[in-house]
Scaffold this motif. Structure first.
Motif, short mmCIF file in Angstrom:
data_model
loop_
_atom_site.label_atom_id
_atom_site.label_comp_id
_atom_site.label_asym_id
_atom_site.label_seq_id
_atom_site.Cartn_x
_atom_site.Cartn_y
_atom_site.Cartn_z
N VAL A 190 0.84 -1.19 0.00
CA VAL A 190 0.00 0.00 0.00
C VAL A 190 0.87 1.24 0.00
O VAL A 190 1.89 1.28 0.70
N GLY A 191 0.50 2.24 -0.78
CA GLY A 191 1.15 3.53 -0.64
C GLY A 191 1.93 3.97 -1.84
O GLY A 191 2.20 5.15 -2.01
N GLY A 192 2.33 3.03 -2.69
CA GLY A 192 2.95 3.43 -3.93
C GLY A 192 4.34 4.01 -3.81
O GLY A 192 4.82 4.65 -4.73
N LYS A 193 4.98 3.83 -2.68
CA LYS A 193 6.35 4.33 -2.58
C LYS A 193 7.30 3.34 -3.24
O LYS A 193 7.34 2.17 -2.86
N THR A 194 8.05 3.81 -4.20
CA THR A 194 9.06 2.97 -4.84
C THR A 194 10.38 3.73 -4.76
O THR A 194 10.38 4.96 -4.69
N ALA A 195 11.47 3.01 -4.78
CA ALA A 195 12.76 3.70 -4.64
C ALA A 195 13.93 2.76 -4.76
O ALA A 195 13.79 1.53 -4.68
N TYR A 237 4.30 5.59 -7.17
CA TYR A 237 3.77 4.86 -8.33
C TYR A 237 2.99 3.65 -7.82
O TYR A 237 3.50 2.86 -7.04
N GLN A 238 1.75 3.52 -8.28
CA GLN A 238 0.85 2.51 -7.71
C GLN A 238 0.81 1.23 -8.55
O GLN A 238 0.80 1.31 -9.78
N PRO A 239 0.73 0.09 -7.87
CA PRO A 239 0.55 -1.17 -8.61
C PRO A 239 -0.88 -1.26 -9.14
O PRO A 239 -1.75 -0.51 -8.70
N VAL A 240 -1.10 -2.19 -10.08
CA VAL A 240 -2.47 -2.41 -10.55
C VAL A 240 -3.16 -3.52 -9.74
O VAL A 240 -4.38 -3.67 -9.81
N ARG A 241 -2.39 -4.26 -8.97
CA ARG A 241 -2.96 -5.28 -8.08
C ARG A 241 -1.87 -5.75 -7.11
O ARG A 241 -0.68 -5.67 -7.43
N VAL A 242 -2.32 -6.23 -5.95
CA VAL A 242 -1.39 -6.86 -5.00
C VAL A 242 -1.94 -8.24 -4.65
O VAL A 242 -3.11 -8.37 -4.27
N CYS A 251 -2.80 -3.32 6.34
CA CYS A 251 -3.07 -2.70 5.04
C CYS A 251 -4.21 -1.70 5.12
O CYS A 251 -4.17 -0.63 4.49
N GLU A 252 -5.25 -2.06 5.90
CA GLU A 252 -6.38 -1.14 6.05
C GLU A 252 -5.94 0.19 6.65
O GLU A 252 -6.30 1.26 6.17
N ILE A 253 -5.17 0.10 7.71
CA ILE A 253 -4.73 1.33 8.38
C ILE A 253 -3.86 2.14 7.43
O ILE A 253 -4.04 3.35 7.26
N LYS A 254 -2.94 1.46 6.77
CA LYS A 254 -2.06 2.19 5.88
C LYS A 254 -2.85 2.84 4.74
O LYS A 254 -2.61 3.99 4.37
#
Lengths: 364, 364
Positions: A143-148, A162-167, A227-230
């Motif tokens: 969750v959150g889309g942080k990539t680095a 950047y967000q994934p299309v599914r997890v 995941c819900e909280i995040k």
């Protein structure tokens, strides 16, 4: 056996996606249906995870994509660098894979962060799917889309939102996780209690033995609630302008430990666990929390199998390392501190206080 | 003397920004007021532009930012690579500059693309201002948020969509531009006629001598109208899902020329100009446009001082180079073709037709 929960992440601009959490997901066709169509899928994984899961995932994806490649990187935080990122890009370009190509991040947080960043910058953006195989990645990177990637001068300094299309978080993959990495993941699970949900901290304390024994029902709840909280926090602040910073509880000192010892010496979760103990101590030292809270947090972190004794890098070195950390605006170093159980905020902390805490833990 | 026009670019999520076009802008305090507050500004420029403008810009910015650094990179498309990008990141991290730091791209398209990409990925995103000093950058890089570096296997293959917070296009900086670079910029100006505005093409034909003589009124209109058209197109398709592709008129063959000869041999605008002639020929060959259009476009491109004879790389090599270009989905290579004066569209073109066109121009 298969059972699963779905969390829907809502984002602007049609970037909504689902996190599926459960057992048996990897080998289920349903997990991979409905993803963007493409001529090729590329599984990015590492030398540790590849022998366990790459072939199984490849079989599933081969039912959908005409071509499925596997790029296998070295394992470990010390390889979360430009050289590894470039190996992904070199493969994509060397094989002339187009901008519809879908990347699959099969592994822990390092693989997820690097694959996500590669997806963000390859041809200015291709789709990617997170398939986290560590507890840390399931609760944190999903969750959150942080990539680095890391830079020699700082962790996660070069990256993108950047967000994934599914997890797809298959809890069965946690069976292959070494105990040390399970504990590292529990650090991030524990984090969500003090910053956002006092009841969840109590639940963790009550279920810590089941979690360490990899009980699937306990793990499912821990991953889902984390995941819900995040998602709730990130949903209000995708680009980390303010609120989202509370997710960095324990990370300011944690990052300093990682950078100071050299990436890979301590696991990220270990450094964060220890960083939370010190941030709790700072919260107490600044009059926000009673000393019992520090004891309570230290106890649960110890029970999770995590170190609570920071390495003795010296006060000056710690300050220097934290100043380069990107949470440090010009001036005083800012920490996420606990204001009451279930609520956290950013606080500028005078250097002297930080050194006091470090000294109290024998680290200054 | 100072006169200026402002174009407002509207984007979702508070990312609106202004393009200011005019004379005397560099030395005007007003140009730099109202930008994001920060402890430091970093001017990124190159060895050619730095002696001309870096000190002047630094003086202006010093009135606003406590600290103003200058990072000077080598000049040329062949340096639009990871090594140069890393020099920016190394400076930012080496000086421990925080995520509020504002970057200023002072130079042409290469500096703009690299600085924008550095801004996109440094700490997952800092603000940046475009200060384009070439005609090409003023009409092309100022709008659209495309940032990138080249990869040995392809141009602009690694990058991000990332928007500046302001663009200051000072037409006076064009006085220092070599004739060859002015012509290269005119290629992108000419482009906007056939793809979007037949009247603008006529205006360019009527004012080409004034443009080449650097008449400020003519340049102001050319830059403003180009930015307006680009903004209109990009506004409907920020992430290049469809419509925006028409901006790549001339770029498919253009990129192949650049990559085939080695970056830097031809200027980007030169390659695009020549690519437009060939794309016009393809438009005719596919029955979309009369042969007079091809002659008309070739004439204006020649009058702009641009090459219209493509290098003889061979048909197979051209096809190979175009296939790796990111506009190529799996299958037939797609070109932006002119459908009527002022309207363009994407067309899959059979390899045989492409080779015919290349052969007709002695390039196959």
């Amino acid at each position: 056996m298969s059972a699963s929960d779905t969390i829907r992440i809502h984002l602007p601009d049609d970037r909504n996606y689902e996190i599926r959490i459960g057992t048996g997901l990897m080998d289920q066709a349903h997990s991979w249906q409905g993803l963007p169509k493409a001529g090729a899928a590329v599984i990015v994984t590492n030398v540790t995870v590849a022998p366990l899961y790459a072939q199984r995932l490849r079989e599933q994806l081969s039912a959908i994509y005409p071509r499925v490649d596997v790029v296998t990187l070295p394992d470990g935080e010390q390889h979360k660098d430009w050289a590894s990122l470039n190996r992904i890009c070199d493969h994509l370009l060397g094989e002339a894979l187009d901008r519809k190509t879908v990347l699959f991040a099969l592994g822990g947080g390092v693989i997820g962060d690097m694959t996500g960043f590669a997806a963000a910058i390859y041809m200015r953006g291709v789709s990617f799917v997170q398939v986290p195989t560590t507890l840390l990645a399931q609760v944190d990177s999903s969750v959150g889309g942080k990539t680095a990637i890391n830079h020699p001068l700082g962790k996660n300094m070069i990256g993108a939102f950047y967000q994934p299309v599914r997890v797809i978080a298959d809890l069965d993959t946690l069976d292959s996780l070494p105990d040390r990495e399970l504990s590292a993941g529990l650090a991030e699970v524990i984090k969500y209690g003090p910053i956002a949900d006092a009841g969840f901290l109590t639940w963790i304390e009550d279920n810590l033995d089941a979690l360490r024994a990899r009980d699937k029902r306990a793990l499912a709840h821990a991953v889902r609630r984390s995941c819900e909280i995040k998602a709730q926090v990130v949903g209000q602040d995708e680009r980390e302008q303010g609120l989202r910073a509370i997710l960095n509880f324990g990370h300011t000192i944690g990052h300093a430990i990682e950078a100071g010892l050299g990436y890979g010496a301590w696991l990220h979760g270990e450094a964060v666990g220890c960083g939370m103990v010190l941030a709790a101590d700072l919260s107490h030292r600044l009059g926000l929390m009673p000393s019992q809270f520090v004891d309570r947090l230290r106890t649960v972190i110890e029970r999770a199998g995590l170190p609570v004794q920071p390495p003795r890098l010296g006060g000056e070195r710690y300050l220097q390392l934290m100043r380069v950390d990107k949470k440090a605006d010009a001036g005083a170093i800012r920490f996420v501190l606990i204001e009451e159980l279930g609520r956290a905020g950013l606080h500028a902390v005078p250097d002297a206080r930080i050194v006091e805490t470090l000294a109290a833990y024998g680290a200054a």
